[in-house]
Design a protein around this motif. Structure first.
Motif, mmCIF file in Angstrom:
data_model
loop_
_atom_site.group_PDB
_atom_site.id
_atom_site.type_symbol
_atom_site.label_atom_id
_atom_site.label_comp_id
_atom_site.label_asym_id
_atom_site.label_seq_id
_atom_site.Cartn_x
_atom_site.Cartn_y
_atom_site.Cartn_z
ATOM 1 N N ASP A 7 25.524 38.165 51.235
ATOM 2 C CA ASP A 7 25.762 36.813 51.699
ATOM 3 C C ASP A 7 27.249 36.658 51.964
ATOM 4 O O ASP A 7 28.045 37.532 51.665
ATOM 5 C CB ASP A 7 25.290 35.807 50.637
ATOM 6 N N ASN A 8 27.630 35.514 52.523
ATOM 7 C CA ASN A 8 29.034 35.198 52.694
ATOM 8 C C ASN A 8 29.514 34.430 51.475
ATOM 9 O O ASN A 8 28.887 33.442 51.078
ATOM 10 C CB ASN A 8 29.240 34.341 53.948
ATOM 11 N N PHE A 9 30.603 34.863 50.869
ATOM 12 C CA PHE A 9 31.121 34.156 49.705
ATOM 13 C C PHE A 9 32.598 34.465 49.533
ATOM 14 O O PHE A 9 33.161 35.361 50.172
ATOM 15 C CB PHE A 9 30.352 34.521 48.435
ATOM 16 N N ILE A 10 33.242 33.695 48.684
ATOM 17 C CA ILE A 10 34.652 33.861 48.374
ATOM 18 C C ILE A 10 34.803 33.996 46.864
ATOM 19 O O ILE A 10 34.163 33.252 46.103
ATOM 20 C CB ILE A 10 35.475 32.649 48.873
ATOM 21 N N LEU A 11 35.602 34.950 46.438
ATOM 22 C CA LEU A 11 36.057 35.016 45.048
ATOM 23 C C LEU A 11 37.448 34.391 45.020
ATOM 24 O O LEU A 11 38.332 34.784 45.793
ATOM 25 C CB LEU A 11 36.124 36.464 44.560
ATOM 26 N N GLU A 12 37.648 33.429 44.145
ATOM 27 C CA GLU A 12 38.949 32.774 44.077
ATOM 28 C C GLU A 12 39.494 32.804 42.643
ATOM 29 O O GLU A 12 38.772 33.147 41.702
ATOM 30 C CB GLU A 12 38.852 31.321 44.559
ATOM 31 N N ASN A 13 40.785 32.451 42.532
ATOM 32 C CA ASN A 13 41.469 32.452 41.242
ATOM 33 C C ASN A 13 41.357 33.828 40.595
ATOM 34 O O ASN A 13 41.007 33.971 39.436
ATOM 35 C CB ASN A 13 40.896 31.365 40.314
ATOM 36 N N ALA A 14 41.669 34.863 41.380
ATOM 37 C CA ALA A 14 41.540 36.249 40.931
ATOM 38 C C ALA A 14 42.905 36.912 40.833
ATOM 39 O O ALA A 14 43.826 36.593 41.602
ATOM 40 C CB ALA A 14 40.665 37.033 41.903
ATOM 41 N N THR A 15 43.028 37.842 39.895
ATOM 42 C CA THR A 15 44.185 38.734 39.834
ATOM 43 C C THR A 15 43.791 39.998 40.583
ATOM 44 O O THR A 15 43.007 40.803 40.077
ATOM 45 C CB THR A 15 44.571 39.045 38.384
ATOM 46 N N LEU A 16 44.289 40.134 41.800
ATOM 47 C CA LEU A 16 43.841 41.212 42.678
ATOM 48 C C LEU A 16 44.671 42.471 42.465
ATOM 49 O O LEU A 16 45.910 42.420 42.472
ATOM 50 C CB LEU A 16 43.959 40.791 44.141
ATOM 51 N N ILE A 17 44.005 43.610 42.300
ATOM 52 C CA ILE A 17 44.697 44.897 42.240
ATOM 53 C C ILE A 17 44.632 45.493 43.646
ATOM 54 O O ILE A 17 43.633 46.085 44.055
ATOM 55 C CB ILE A 17 44.089 45.833 41.189
ATOM 56 N N LEU A 18 45.710 45.264 44.395
ATOM 57 C CA LEU A 18 45.815 45.727 45.770
ATOM 58 C C LEU A 18 46.417 47.125 45.795
ATOM 59 O O LEU A 18 46.923 47.609 44.777
ATOM 60 C CB LEU A 18 46.673 44.741 46.569
ATOM 61 N N PRO A 19 46.363 47.812 46.934
ATOM 62 C CA PRO A 19 46.883 49.191 46.969
ATOM 63 C C PRO A 19 48.340 49.315 46.545
ATOM 64 O O PRO A 19 48.729 50.340 45.962
ATOM 65 C CB PRO A 19 46.694 49.588 48.441
ATOM 66 N N ASP A 20 49.164 48.290 46.820
ATOM 67 C CA ASP A 20 50.600 48.412 46.560
ATOM 68 C C ASP A 20 51.144 47.454 45.514
ATOM 69 O O ASP A 20 52.318 47.510 45.167
ATOM 70 C CB ASP A 20 51.383 48.207 47.864
ATOM 71 N N ARG A 21 50.309 46.551 44.995
ATOM 72 C CA ARG A 21 50.816 45.582 44.029
ATOM 73 C C ARG A 21 49.652 44.874 43.348
ATOM 74 O O ARG A 21 48.501 44.979 43.782
ATOM 75 C CB ARG A 21 51.711 44.544 44.713
ATOM 76 N N VAL A 22 49.990 44.122 42.296
ATOM 77 C CA VAL A 22 49.035 43.235 41.639
ATOM 78 C C VAL A 22 49.373 41.813 42.062
ATOM 79 O O VAL A 22 50.503 41.341 41.862
ATOM 80 C CB VAL A 22 49.098 43.369 40.105
ATOM 81 N N ALA A 23 48.424 41.121 42.678
ATOM 82 C CA ALA A 23 48.609 39.741 43.114
ATOM 83 C C ALA A 23 48.018 38.818 42.061
ATOM 84 O O ALA A 23 46.800 38.782 41.881
ATOM 85 C CB ALA A 23 47.937 39.519 44.467
#
Length: 384
Positions: A5-21
């Motif tokens: 389905d289409n959905f959004i995860l919000e208020n997340a600490t994202l582990i991106l390839p180059d940093r933690v957001a």
């Protein structure tokens, strides 16, 4: 499992390839990551309460399925039930792509898979996949015991029925590789059996004879077999510069569990991805006395992690590495269980949180220092 389905995860600490957001969101559409942003989401979504969100883990080498199928020596469980239990544990550990390590080549160890077991498990995996029962995506890793008399027969029989994605060249002969010290092999084997020292010595002689007859020709034939079937090739328990030189000549892409610093350095320098076990990281060393994964990480030559025999160790090791090796940040550590194995296996559609890639994602919360998996999505579907 929920449907795509289409959905959004919000208020997340994202582990991106180059940093933690520390505050971010991910929009998913049609099983793919549509967009990633930081700050407030463009519309309300699923609030993950500040938990980490990272790519689904990719497991290239786990023989954990054997512990579900053979829970005790001489005991075979129902194959379909074993596959479903194994798959559930894999998904619950945050693993969304798993290479099922199936042993080909008869072994002396009665607790190991035999020829009949191989076909039972393979059929159960194929049927479960065709029926849509599996939570993770399952691919095939053949663990080829090169000194076995029937390894070629079994590999060819398997490939006639099922795809082969990854192959490792193993040799557990006493005096070779992991068991280069025969005394260590005897301790290992006699600890798993009721064999006397005399019986162990007879077994050693028999195994050495098999190695002399089959190891070299079978390795060469299996290398050709891998090329024919387009399978990624891995070496296993390399310990010397000579082992690595042979791996380079054979076109090996992954060095599974090198036993020495020398072999790991040579593999890394040759562009072969160095894999070590998650349990090795979590426990602080090898259970069989070989080089520690942490030592390779400190040298900058640890590329991949495998859960090996404990699925939960993959995520634990990724979060543990930055605490053990200050030069390694969390994104780099997570890459050892996501982006790096994806690249080693030739999978370019997963392994990172990036727009356009598969929405394979894991929601994680720390309990003290231990990462706890709270939710898992594979191609946008919640599977755990």
């Amino acid at each position: 499992m929920t449907t795509t389905d289409n959905f959004i995860l919000e208020n997340a600490t994202l582990i991106l390839p180059d940093r933690v957001a520390p505050q971010g969101w991910i929009a998913v559409s049609g099983g793919r990551i549509a967009e990633i942003g930081e700050g407030g989401a463009p519309e309300r979504g699923i609030d993950v309460e500040g938990d980490y969100v990272l790519p689904g883990l990719i497991e290239l080498h786990t023989d954990h399925i054997e512990s579900h199928f053979i829970p005790r020596p001489h005991v075979r469980w129902h194959a379909t039930s074993a596959v479903m239990a194994y798959d559930a544990q894999i998904a619950a550990a945050g693993i969304t792509t798993v290479y099922d390590s199936l042993r080909v080549g008869s072994d002396f160890d009665l607790a190991a898979l035999n020829n009949d077991d191989l076909w039972q498990l393979s059929e159960a995996l194929a049927n479960a996949k065709a029926s849509g029962y599996l939570r993770a995506e399952h691919r095939t890793h053949l663990r080829c015991e090169i000194s076995s008399s029937d390894v070629l027969e079994q590999a060819e029989g398997f490939a006639a029925r099922y795809p082969v994605h990854l192959m490792s060249l193993m040799d557990h002969t006493p005096g070779q590789r992991q068991f280069r010290d025969i005394a260590i092999w005897k301790t290992y084997y006699m600890g798993k059996s009721d064999a006397s020292d005399e019986e162990a010595n007879k077994l050693i002689s028999w195994r050495l004879d098999l190695h002399e007859r089959y190891a070299a020709p079978h390795r060469a034939a299996l290398v050709d077999f891998a090329r024919k079937h387009g399978a990624v090739l891995a070496s296993h328990d390399d310990g010397t510069a000579e082992h690595v030189a042979q791996a380079v000549a054979d076109g090996v892409a992954v060095a599974e569990f090198p036993t020495t610093l020398e072999a790991a350095q040579a593999s890394h320098a040759a562009g072969i991805q160095v894999m070590m076990g998650g349990p090795n990281v979590v426990r602080g060393g090898s259970h069989s006395g070989n080089i520690a994964a942490e030592a390779l990480a400190r040298e900058g030559i640890l590329d991949l992690l495998s859960s090996d025999y404990v699925p939960a160790s993959l995520l634990m090791a990724a979060f543990d590495l930055p605490r053990r090796v200050p030069d390694i940040g969390l994104p780099q550590a997570v890459a050892t269980v996501t982006a790096n194995p994806a690249r080693a296996a030739g999978l370019d559609d997963r392994g990172a949180l990036a727009a356009g890639l598969r929405a394979d994602m894991v929601r994680v919360r720390l309990s003290g220092d231990v990462p706890v998996v709270r939710e898992v999505w594979r191609e946008g579907r919640r599977v755990a």
